[in-house]
Scaffold this motif. Structure first.
Motif, short mmCIF file in Angstrom:
data_model
loop_
_atom_site.label_atom_id
_atom_site.label_comp_id
_atom_site.label_asym_id
_atom_site.label_seq_id
_atom_site.Cartn_x
_atom_site.Cartn_y
_atom_site.Cartn_z
N SER A 90 49.51 40.88 41.86
CA SER A 90 50.53 41.40 40.94
C SER A 90 50.48 40.67 39.61
O SER A 90 50.49 41.27 38.54
CB SER A 90 51.92 41.25 41.58
OG SER A 90 52.94 41.67 40.69
N TRP A 91 50.39 39.35 39.70
CA TRP A 91 50.36 38.50 38.50
C TRP A 91 49.11 38.77 37.67
O TRP A 91 49.18 38.94 36.46
CB TRP A 91 50.43 37.05 38.96
CG TRP A 91 50.49 36.02 37.91
CD1 TRP A 91 51.59 35.66 37.16
CD2 TRP A 91 49.43 35.17 37.49
NE1 TRP A 91 51.26 34.64 36.32
CE2 TRP A 91 49.95 34.32 36.49
CE3 TRP A 91 48.10 35.03 37.87
CZ2 TRP A 91 49.17 33.35 35.86
CZ3 TRP A 91 47.32 34.07 37.25
CH2 TRP A 91 47.86 33.24 36.26
N LEU A 92 47.94 38.86 38.33
CA LEU A 92 46.69 39.11 37.63
C LEU A 92 46.69 40.48 36.96
O LEU A 92 46.25 40.64 35.82
CB LEU A 92 45.51 38.99 38.59
CG LEU A 92 45.19 37.59 39.12
CD1 LEU A 92 44.19 37.67 40.26
CD2 LEU A 92 44.68 36.67 38.02
N ASN A 93 47.18 41.49 37.67
CA ASN A 93 47.23 42.84 37.10
C ASN A 93 48.17 42.92 35.91
O ASN A 93 47.92 43.68 34.97
CB ASN A 93 47.64 43.84 38.18
CG ASN A 93 46.46 44.35 38.99
OD1 ASN A 93 45.61 45.06 38.47
ND2 ASN A 93 46.41 43.99 40.25
N SER A 94 49.24 42.13 35.94
CA SER A 94 50.17 42.16 34.80
C SER A 94 49.49 41.67 33.54
O SER A 94 49.69 42.22 32.45
CB SER A 94 51.44 41.34 35.10
OG SER A 94 51.16 39.95 35.11
N GLU A 101 49.88 48.97 38.96
CA GLU A 101 49.29 48.19 40.05
C GLU A 101 50.04 46.89 40.26
O GLU A 101 50.28 46.46 41.38
CB GLU A 101 47.81 47.90 39.76
CG GLU A 101 46.92 49.13 39.76
CD GLU A 101 46.81 49.77 38.37
OE1 GLU A 101 47.71 49.54 37.53
OE2 GLU A 101 45.83 50.49 38.15
N SER A 102 50.42 46.25 39.16
CA SER A 102 51.15 44.99 39.24
C SER A 102 52.48 45.19 39.95
O SER A 102 52.86 44.41 40.84
CB SER A 102 51.39 44.43 37.83
OG SER A 102 52.14 43.24 37.90
N THR A 103 53.18 46.26 39.58
CA THR A 103 54.48 46.54 40.20
C THR A 103 54.34 46.81 41.68
O THR A 103 55.10 46.28 42.50
CB THR A 103 55.15 47.73 39.50
OG1 THR A 103 55.33 47.42 38.12
CG2 THR A 103 56.49 48.06 40.13
N ASP A 131 60.07 38.54 36.69
CA ASP A 131 59.26 38.59 35.47
C ASP A 131 58.87 40.02 35.12
O ASP A 131 58.94 40.44 33.96
CB ASP A 131 58.01 37.74 35.64
CG ASP A 131 58.26 36.27 35.40
OD1 ASP A 131 59.39 35.92 35.02
OD2 ASP A 131 57.33 35.47 35.60
N LEU A 132 58.42 40.77 36.12
CA LEU A 132 58.00 42.15 35.87
C LEU A 132 59.16 42.99 35.35
O LEU A 132 59.00 43.77 34.40
CB LEU A 132 57.43 42.76 37.15
CG LEU A 132 56.09 42.22 37.64
CD1 LEU A 132 55.75 42.78 39.01
CD2 LEU A 132 54.98 42.56 36.65
N ASP A 133 60.32 42.83 35.97
CA ASP A 133 61.47 43.62 35.53
C ASP A 133 61.98 43.16 34.18
O ASP A 133 62.49 43.97 33.39
CB ASP A 133 62.58 43.56 36.59
CG ASP A 133 62.26 44.39 37.82
OD1 ASP A 133 61.36 45.25 37.73
OD2 ASP A 133 62.89 44.19 38.86
N MET A 134 61.84 41.87 33.88
CA MET A 134 62.20 41.37 32.56
C MET A 134 61.32 42.03 31.50
O MET A 134 61.80 42.48 30.45
CB MET A 134 62.03 39.86 32.50
CG MET A 134 62.30 39.24 31.13
SD MET A 134 62.00 37.45 31.12
CE MET A 134 60.21 37.40 31.28
#
Length: 200
Positions: A90-94, A101-103, A131-134
């Motif tokens: 998830s972190w790498l895809n972000s 894909e990250s989500t 972090d993703l939602d932020m």
């Protein structure tokens, strides 16, 4: 045997002084001679190489290698490792800009890790979701995930996770006009606020 002994040590030394291309080359050298290692150890080398590829901007390679590691942990039935590998993906895809894909990896990581006893891996997955939602301006959800991470990490006194969760929480609140966000940031910033994706 000598390569397997010294190449990872050289990689760690190179990484410690910011020479991440050099670190990647040493891990790659170790991988070329890792056929006789136990599978777990080979996959751990893969994940270290993936991280160094990420730091040198080789995101597609980093993701490909981490996907391979995920498949091993999944097929070997190691659920904790599987969940943590999903969080790393998830972190790498972000960073690579692959938001969908990250989500999905973040969702899957939480699902897997919540099926296990609560631990550091789950708290880090909550941080990842925050972090993703932020980043996508889902304020209420980001706050909820950050609070979950804090609730787990506070009793352990885990400064790295607390820092990340408090920074995410503070940023979301400040953007939303909540003065309490500044207090969250003051609490989170004394520790390192950079989350390196490995939980380190």
């Amino acid at each position: 045997a000598d390569v397997l002994r010294f190449a990872p040590l050289a990689a760690m030394q190179a990484a410690s002084v910011g020479s991440h291309r050099e670190a990647a080359s040493h891990y790659l050298a170790a991988m070329r001679h890792a056929g006789g290692l136990p599978p777990d150890q080979r996959v751990q080398l893969q994940e270290l190489l993936s991280y160094e590829y990420h730091l040198t901007g080789q995101h597609d390679l980093a993701i490909e290698i981490q996907r391979s590691a995920l498949e091993f942990w999944r097929e070997s039935g190691q659920r904790l490792k599987e969940g943590d590998a999903l969080r790393r993906l998830s972190w790498l895809n972000s960073f690579a800009g692959h938001i969908a894909e990250s989500t999905q990896c973040g969702i899957d990581a939480v699902k897997v890790l919540e099926s296990q006893p609560p631990g550091v891996e789950l708290a880090m997955a909550y941080c990842m979701r925050a972090d993703l939602d932020m980043e996508t301006h889902e304020a209420d959800s980001a706050i909820d995930w950050a609070m979950r991470a804090i609730a787990l990490a506070e009793p352990w006194g885990n400064a790295d996770i607390l820092s990340q969760a408090l920074c995410s929480l503070g940023i979301v609140r400040v953007i939303g006009g909540e003065p309490s966000g500044w207090s969250d940031l003051e609490r989170g910033l004394p520790a390192s606020c950079y989350f390196d994706g490995r939980g380190g």
